[in-house]
Structures are given as C-alpha cells and as structure tokens.
Design an enzyme around this catalytic site. Structure first.
Site, PDB file in Angstrom:
ATOM      1  CE  LYS A  37      -4.300  -1.183   2.247  1.00 43.75           C
ATOM      2  NZ  LYS A  37      -5.004  -1.216   3.507  1.00 43.75           N
ATOM      3  CB  THR A 128     -17.524   3.892  12.885  1.00 46.60           C
ATOM      4  OG1 THR A 128     -17.504   4.778  11.767  1.00 46.60           O
ATOM      5  CG2 THR A 128     -18.908   3.856  13.493  1.00 46.60           C
ATOM      6  CD  GLU A 161     -16.142   7.624   7.943  1.00 43.40           C
ATOM      7  OE1 GLU A 161     -16.723   8.093   6.948  1.00 43.40           O
ATOM      8  OE2 GLU A 161     -16.357   6.480   8.385  1.00 43.40           O
ATOM      9  CG  LEU A 163     -15.496  10.114   4.365  1.00 47.03           C
ATOM     10  CD1 LEU A 163     -14.092   9.550   4.258  1.00 47.03           C
ATOM     11  CD2 LEU A 163     -15.560  11.516   3.808  1.00 47.03           C
ATOM     12  CD  GLU A 165     -16.985   1.793   0.112  1.00 47.99           C
ATOM     13  OE1 GLU A 165     -17.032   1.187  -0.965  1.00 47.99           O
ATOM     14  OE2 GLU A 165     -16.806   1.235   1.200  1.00 47.99           O
ATOM     15  CE  LYS A 216     -20.176   6.759  10.409  1.00 45.33           C
ATOM     16  NZ  LYS A 216     -18.845   6.503   9.968  1.00 45.33           N
ATOM     17  CG  PHE A 261     -30.154   7.665   2.089  1.00 47.02           C
ATOM     18  CD1 PHE A 261     -29.335   8.610   1.500  1.00 47.02           C
ATOM     19  CD2 PHE A 261     -29.604   6.467   2.476  1.00 47.02           C
ATOM     20  CE1 PHE A 261     -27.995   8.366   1.295  1.00 47.02           C
ATOM     21  CE2 PHE A 261     -28.265   6.210   2.282  1.00 47.02           C
ATOM     22  CZ  PHE A 261     -27.461   7.159   1.694  1.00 47.02           C
ATOM     23  N   GLY A 265     -35.402  -1.193  -3.046  1.00 44.89           N
ATOM     24  CA  GLY A 265     -34.776  -2.195  -3.896  1.00 44.89           C
ATOM     25  C   GLY A 265     -34.281  -3.376  -3.092  1.00 44.89           C
ATOM     26  CB  CYS A 272     -20.879   2.235   6.822  1.00 42.74           C
ATOM     27  SG  CYS A 272     -19.238   2.871   6.546  1.00 42.74           S
TER      28      CYS A 272
HETATM   29  C1  UDX Z   1     -22.576   5.139   4.136  1.00 42.28           C
HETATM   30  C2  UDX Z   1     -22.981   6.524   4.679  1.00 42.28           C
HETATM   31  O1  UDX Z   1     -23.778   7.200   3.704  1.00 42.28           O
HETATM   32  C3  UDX Z   1     -21.774   7.327   5.088  1.00 42.28           C
HETATM   33  O2  UDX Z   1     -22.177   8.577   5.616  1.00 42.28           O
HETATM   34  C4  UDX Z   1     -21.030   6.501   6.141  1.00 42.28           C
HETATM   35  O3  UDX Z   1     -19.989   7.180   6.710  1.00 42.28           O
HETATM   36  C5  UDX Z   1     -20.593   5.186   5.544  1.00 42.28           C
HETATM   37  O4  UDX Z   1     -21.756   4.491   5.095  1.00 42.28           O
HETATM   38  P1  UDX Z   1     -21.682   4.112   1.862  1.00 42.28           P
HETATM   39  O5  UDX Z   1     -21.793   2.791   2.546  1.00 42.28           O
HETATM   40  O6  UDX Z   1     -20.431   4.404   1.121  1.00 42.28           O
HETATM   41  O7  UDX Z   1     -21.870   5.309   2.915  1.00 42.28           O
HETATM   42  O8  UDX Z   1     -22.874   4.228   0.789  1.00 42.28           O
HETATM   43  P2  UDX Z   1     -24.297   4.921   0.663  1.00 42.28           P
HETATM   44  O9  UDX Z   1     -24.317   5.716  -0.583  1.00 42.28           O
HETATM   45  O10 UDX Z   1     -24.719   5.590   1.893  1.00 42.28           O
HETATM   46  O11 UDX Z   1     -25.217   3.622   0.392  1.00 42.28           O
HETATM   47  C6  UDX Z   1     -25.285   2.543   1.317  1.00 42.28           C
HETATM   48  C7  UDX Z   1     -26.205   1.447   0.808  1.00 42.28           C
HETATM   49  O12 UDX Z   1     -27.569   1.877   0.860  1.00 42.28           O
HETATM   50  C8  UDX Z   1     -25.959   1.023  -0.636  1.00 42.28           C
HETATM   51  O13 UDX Z   1     -26.072  -0.390  -0.737  1.00 42.28           O
HETATM   52  C9  UDX Z   1     -27.074   1.687  -1.411  1.00 42.28           C
HETATM   53  O14 UDX Z   1     -27.419   0.985  -2.588  1.00 42.28           O
HETATM   54  C10 UDX Z   1     -28.196   1.647  -0.374  1.00 42.28           C
HETATM   55  N1  UDX Z   1     -29.192   2.688  -0.573  1.00 42.28           N
HETATM   56  C11 UDX Z   1     -28.853   4.000  -0.449  1.00 42.28           C
HETATM   57  C12 UDX Z   1     -30.513   2.324  -0.855  1.00 42.28           C
HETATM   58  O15 UDX Z   1     -30.845   1.148  -0.955  1.00 42.28           O
HETATM   59  N2  UDX Z   1     -31.431   3.325  -0.986  1.00 42.28           N
HETATM   60  C13 UDX Z   1     -31.117   4.641  -0.884  1.00 42.28           C
HETATM   61  O16 UDX Z   1     -32.034   5.463  -1.022  1.00 42.28           O
HETATM   62  C14 UDX Z   1     -29.797   4.989  -0.597  1.00 42.28           C
END
Ligand code: UDX
Length: 440
Positions: A37, A128, A161, A163, A165, A216, A261, A265, A272
């Site tokens: 890395k 976290t 955080e 964030l 992905e 968080k 959100f 589906g 996370c």
């Molecule tokens: C999430 C949080 O958003 C972030 O703030 C935290 O720190 C880490 O976890 P991430 O896991 O990268 O981020 O993805 P995110 O875009 O939040 O989506 C998470 C999951 O939820 C995905 O599988 C996505 O497909 C699903 N999702 C998201 C839904 O099914 N419906 C939605 O409306 C939004």
C-alpha cells in the site's frame, strides 16, 4: 495554519482523510503496516477504487504535502506531528458487536509514539466506535504506553467521518458538518484548527467524546432504517397494485422527510450500514435496552434479496444473469452486497449463474470463483432465462429493453434497483418485474 498530521491506517477512510487534509494545505504522513500500500500511494496510485483520488494523491505528493510511510519507519524516525488520526478498521465480532483489536493496537503504538514527543499532541479517533471507546478503551492504553496523562500532557478527540464510497472526496471537502468530540477544550480547539480552511458556514459541533461517537451511529442507523422503511412500503405497494416510485417521490416532497435515501430495492450493503446497525444493536443490548426498531430494519434488509428472488418464479434448470455485483454503483466494494446473498440463494437451486459488474468482478471472484463472469452486460444476459438487476451502474442503465428481448432465452427481468422504466420494458411484451412495482 499549516499543521503536521499523521493518519494511522491507509484504508478507505484513512487515505481519503489524509489526502483531503493535504489538499487543504496540511502536511500529512499516511502510515500503514502494508508495504504494498505504501509503495502504491507514494506512486500516486490509490490501492482502492475511488473517483478523483489518484489525481489528488498526485497533486499533493508532487507538492510535498503528502508522504506514505511504513509504521515502523514512521515511529523510528520520531517524526513530530501535531495531530494523529486513528483510521483503522472496526470489524464485527461473531455476535455483531464491535471488534476493537485494531483500535487497541493503534492506541498502544501511538502511546509509545507520544512518549517521545516534546510538543502537545492530540490523538483523534476517526474510526467508527461505540460510545465509550475513546474515553474508556483508547485513553487508558494511550496513558499506559506514553506515561503521560490525557487532558494534561496530550489531547484526545473523536471526530467521526461521513464519507460515502464513490463520492468520498466530495463528501470530505464539502461536508455538511464537522463533529468534534473532545476530552477538554484545549484538545477540541486544536482539532478545530485543522478544519480552518473549510467554509465558516459549515456547522462545527463541539461536544464530548461519547456524544461524537453516538452521532455517527445514530446517523447511520437512521439512514439504514429510512431505507428499510421505504423497502417495506415498496413490498406492500407491490402486493397492492401500487407503484412505490410515485409513493416515494410524493412523500419525499414533504420537507420533514426529504427525497434522499428513499430508493427502494434489494437493500443496503457496504462496509458501514450493516456493520454499524449490528454494533449499535449489540451496544444497546449490553446497556440493557432491546432496540426493536433497529432489529426490524436489519431484518427487512436481509429479506430484500429474497423478495427479488421470489419474483422470478421457478428457477431449477435455468440460466440466471446478474447485472451488478457491487453494493452500489461507482465502487468495486462487495462487502455485504445484496448480490452475495442472492447468489448464495440461487446456488441452492439447480441454476447456471452468469454475472457482470464493471468494477467488482475481481473482488467477487475471490469469494465466488465458481460462477461465470462476463466482460459486458450484453454477454451476461445472452441466452439467460432470468436476469436480476442488482446495481444501478450506468453501463447497466444504458441497456435497451430490446436487448433483453433479443438476447435472453425466455426474458424474465427482475429489476432490484428500479433501473428501467416499467412501461417501456412491458411495451415489448416480456416479463418485467421490479421491487415496489405492483401495477400489471
Ligand atoms: C454510508 C454513509 O452514507 C456514510 O455517511 C457513512 O460514513 C458510511 O456508510 P456508503 O456505505 O459508502 O456510505 O454508501 P451509501 O451511498 O450511503 O449507500 C449505502 C447502501 O444503501 C448502498 O447499498 C445503497 O445501494 C443503499 N441505498 C442507499 C438504498 O438502498 N437506498 C437509498 O435510497 C440509498
């Protein structure tokens, strides 16, 4: 004020954090135990797929603001820094509770490190962690190995955080809020200085360590519950002749709810939500409260891939195509992806499985080597009987309804992410089903 920072752990959170702090003008050392890395990072190649990260790495390495170092080298060189960020993984134990072994190890290493420092250094946990971890677990370890006292000889903070992905850089640089949990005012003020380059309109929430830790979890648990809520509504819509898309759109217009959100589906995955909901359930039960709502959110989520499976009808003897393996678009991450659960279920039947994903194939091959992987979505659906759409990648969205009709053997499409327009799909006369789509 330009500050010197070390970031322990060059995984997803650590690397994005370190790179973005460098971009904002700070001097950053990314520290990790993996030499591969370290080499990649110093050559401006991100070990993970994250849009925009390579360019940002290159810019900051060239400007001399970012350097990756092996942990042993960083410690032996006794490089003086103002703040350290612990960005190590916090995986789940078998029972869903949080495993803190990496936090404990990082605290031990940092304890030894701050022992030799002459300046006042602030240790900050970014990983976290459940309420109490920074103050009750990390603090005594740091004090033991440094021989110094937190809040007197060194500072201690918790700075979660938020964030996502795939948009982590944008999320870091344009955050809604900065949460600073601190053991005392001096530590919190020093950490806040790092965030000086951020717009003053960004909310700074200064609080104690436990509250920062809880914010968080509460945020992720709320978002996961919001998704499970709309998934449950979608499951009801589907059985009652209603299109959940219209329902989600309409309720999202209420300012108290908001449209984000609310995509239903096959459920949430990733590194996370599943892990954090589990850890919060375990922490809650440990403290004597059974969190019924969170358990229900988790239960609904586990069932969503099965909902998709049920829509396909008989599976035995069929060739199945899977479009999308990553837990969401724009990432190669398959952790807790609904595709894994669905494929395991499909394997209980006599099926032949073909799968396509623009980024996640190599990761999936490691855990599911015995299915067929294709290089294009068209090749994937060719000659299949049933197609499951599991990730909304643009490469998948670009398919035309006629592609399914022309290439599949007996076209049955189950859309688990509402990627396609049901009307257009159904006009061609083949079987199209979608989670939350109850109209016939
Ligand atoms: C999430 C949080 O958003 C972030 O703030 C935290 O720190 C880490 O976890 P991430 O896991 O990268 O981020 O993805 P995110 O875009 O939040 O989506 C998470 C999951 O939820 C995905 O599988 C996505 O497909 C699903 N999702 C998201 C839904 O099914 N419906 C939605 O409306 C939004």
């Amino acid at each position: 004020m330009r500050m010197k920072i070390c970031v322990l752990g060059s995984g997803y959170v650590g690397l994005v954090t370190g790179t973005c702090f460098a971009e904002m003008g700070h001097e950053v050392y990314c520290v990790d135990i993996d030499p591969k890395k370290i080499n990649l990072i110093n050559n401006a190649t991100s070990p993970i797929f994250e849009p925009g990260l390579d360019e940002l790495l290159k810019n900051n390495i060239e400007k001399g603001r970012l350097k990756a170092l092996l942990a042993e080298d960083f410690y032996s060189k006794k490089i003086q820094t103002d703040i350290s960020f612990i960005c190590v993984p916090t995986p789940s134990n078998e029972d869903g509770s949080i495993d803190l072994k990496f936090i404990e190890k990082a605290s031990e290493d940092l304890g030894r490190y701050i022992k030799s420092l002459e300046n006042y250094h602030v240790v900050t946990i970014k990983s976290t962690v459940v309420p109490g971890t920074t103050g009750d677990i990390a603090r005594p370890i740091l004090e033991k190995y440094s021989g110094k006292k937190a809040g007197q000889d060194f500072g201690l903070c918790m700075n979660p955080e938020f964030l996502r992905e795939g948009s982590a850089i944008e999320d870091f640089l344009n955050t809604d809020k900065i949460v600073i949990g601190a053991i005392d005012k001096k530590s919190g003020d020093l950490l806040e200085k790092i965030y000086e380059p951020w717009d003053e309109k960004v909310h700074r929430i200064k609080t104690n360590l436990r509250t920062a830790e809880m914010i968080k979890y509460a945020q992720n648990a709320f978002l996961a519950t919001k998704i499970s809520f709309i998934n449950e509504i979608a499951n009801i819509c589907q059985r009652n002749g209603v299109d959940a898309n219209e329902v989600a759109y309409a309720i999202g217009l209420d300012r108290r709810i908001n449209p984000r959100f609310l995509r239903f589906g096959v459920g949430y995955g990733g590194s996370c939500f599943p892990k954090d909901v589990k850890a919060l359930i375990a922490a809650s039960e440990k403290s004597g409260y059974i969190p019924r709502l969170l358990k229900a959110a988790e239960e609904v989520n586990k069932q969503q891939p099965i909902e998709a499976l049920k829509m396909a009808g008989g599976l035995n003897g069929k060739t199945i195509s899977i479009l999308g393996l990553a837990f969401k678009p724009n990432t190669d991450d398959i952790r807790e992806a609904p595709s894994i659960k669905l494929i395991h279920e499909l394997k209980k039947h006599d099926t032949k499985i073909k799968a396509y994903d623009p980024q996640a194939t190599e990761n999936m091959k490691k855990i599911l080597p015995n299915i067929t992987y294709t290089d294009s979505p068209l090749e994937c659906i060719k000659d299949s009987d049933v197609c499951f759409v599991l990730t909304g990648w643009k490469e998948i969205k670009q398919l035309e309804p006629k592609d399914f009709l022309n290439l599949m053997k007996t076209p049955i499409v189950v859309d688990g992410r509402r990627v396609f327009d049901p009307e257009k799909m159904k006009q061609l006369g083949f079987t199209y089903k979608a989670i939350g789509y109850g109209l016939t």
